[in-house]
Scaffold this active site. Structure first.
Site, short mmCIF file in Angstrom:
data_model
loop_
_atom_site.label_atom_id
_atom_site.label_comp_id
_atom_site.label_asym_id
_atom_site.label_seq_id
_atom_site.Cartn_x
_atom_site.Cartn_y
_atom_site.Cartn_z
N GLU A 191 0.81 -1.23 0.00
CA GLU A 191 0.00 0.00 0.00
C GLU A 191 0.84 1.28 0.00
OE1 GLU A 191 -2.82 -0.55 3.21
OE2 GLU A 191 -3.72 -2.29 2.23
N GLU B 255 -6.07 -10.22 -2.65
CA GLU B 255 -6.88 -10.22 -1.42
C GLU B 255 -8.37 -10.12 -1.75
OE1 GLU B 255 -5.44 -7.35 1.46
OE2 GLU B 255 -3.35 -7.65 0.87
#
Ligand code: XIL
Length: 359
Positions: free
Chosen positions: A161, A268
């Site tokens: 991220e 994910e």
């Protein structure tokens, strides 16, 4: 102001994750063996799930994980928040337990994650402002952790991220402040490659399907790093989607991400029925939308060149243990984002996924 799930996640990570409750221990109902095809046998690429080692204490989870998935993403125990102790010692019991489980079940490990803006244990935070000390601690950590699992993991999420929620910039973090925006990224990849030359090294981010600005910033970062010769071997797109994601967004995003030519990991995937805590439409309508999104994701992933199909990971086994159920960071206890219900029974979306994997 309602904090986003992410903001709550970032702020409560170290606390919430440590005493993660395992969903209601269901009567250990083992699905009739022949009733559900093993998804790992249907998928033409590694088909993964996310596991926390304590979930292996629930027999039905261990059985479903072994039967349906040939890759495991280490959702918690290979993060700093688990590994780094207050006195700086490193603990690996959880990661080692998952590694043993995967070895026993012929599963690859996708190790998650060496460096994350949201994960800054005190042992590192206390070095904020001391560049030399931070360099030594950071470098030592990456070398030791990647080195410990060298040869045992297929890949690492090296930097997780890196782009802001809004999407126009790279995040300011403990790591970028002390080691440089590019510096902390390059160091982590180069040191991880040195420690485990055979591991495929990823950077991984979310909302790339719903925020084109963020996707562009993320891909520009990857391209810049590739051009600098950084050993980046793959791109992770988390795909934590909700039923309100417009049709086509996933297809567009995957095509764009794949344009760099690197292996792509849908890393994910889950699909919330409760976007931002709001129930829109009937349960049946939302479940139909969820099936549509799983199907679109798998169909657009299958359309990628085979050499770029690194793998497709669903972020958990049963709804009961999904992070999207966790109210301590913005989840909804009624959410049902995964393939198996709270008792481990395959849901309608499971059968749709099996059909999509059959192609
Ligand atoms: C979540 C895990 O699923 C939880 O078990 C843990 O308590 C917190 O982190 N994006 C990420 C993952 O990259 O690391 C997060 O996983 C979910 C959001």
């Amino acid at each position: 102001m309602r904090l986003s799930r992410r903001a709550l996640l970032a702020s409560t990570l170290a606390l919430a994750a440590c005493d993660r409750p395992i969903g209601a221990t269901a009567a250990a109902q083992t699905p009739p063996k022949g009733s559900a095809p093993a998804l790992r046998d249907l998928a033409p690429y590694p088909f993964g799930t996310q596991l926390i080692s304590t979930e292996l204490d629930t027999p039905i989870i261990a059985e479903l994980a072994a039967r349906h998935f040939d890759q495991v993403n280490t959702g918690f125990e290979l993060k700093m928040e688990y590994i780094v102790q207050p006195d700086g010692r490193l603990r690996f019991e959880g990661g080692d337990r998952l590694a043993a489980f995967c070895r026993a079940n012929g599963q690859a490990i996708h190790a998650h994650t060496l460096v994350w803006y949201a994960d800054t244990p005190d042992w590192f935070a206390r070095l904020d402002g001391s560049r030399r000390a931070m360099e030594a601690a950071y470098d030592g950590y990456v070398r030791e952790v990647a080195g410990r699992y060298a040869g045992r993991v297929r890949a690492w999420d090296v930097v997780n991220e890196p782009v802001t929620d809004e999407g126009s910039d790279l995040r300011d973090s403990l790591w970028s402040r002390n080691l440089g925006q590019d510096g902390h990224f390059i160091r982590a990849f180069e040191l991880a490659h040195e420690a485990d030359p055979n591991a495929i090294l990823f950077t991984n981010d979310y909302n790339l399907e719903s925020n084109p600005t963020k996707r562009r910033t993320f891909l520009n970062l990857v391209e810049r790093m590739m051009n600098r010769g950084v050993p980046i071997g793959g791109i992770g797109t988390q795909c934590h989607v909700s039923v309100d994601l417009p049709a086509g967004a996933l297809t567009t995003a995957l095509r764009d991400i794949a344009s760099l030519g690197l292996p792509v990991h849908v890393s994910e995937f889950d699909c919330s029925l409760v976007p931002d805590g709001i129930f829109r439409g009937s349960q049946r309508e939302r479940e139909a939308d969820q099936i549509r999104l799983y199907e679109e994701a798998l169909e657009s992933y299958a359309a990628l060149p085979a050499r770029q199909q690194y793998g497709f990971t669903v972020w958990g086994v049963r709804d009961a243990e999904s992070w999207l159920r966790r109210t301590d960071y913005g989840g909804d206890p009624s959410d049902r984002p995964l393939l198996f219900d709270d008792l481990g029974q395959p849901k309608p979306v499971f059968w749709a996924v099996a059909e999509a994997l059959r192609g």
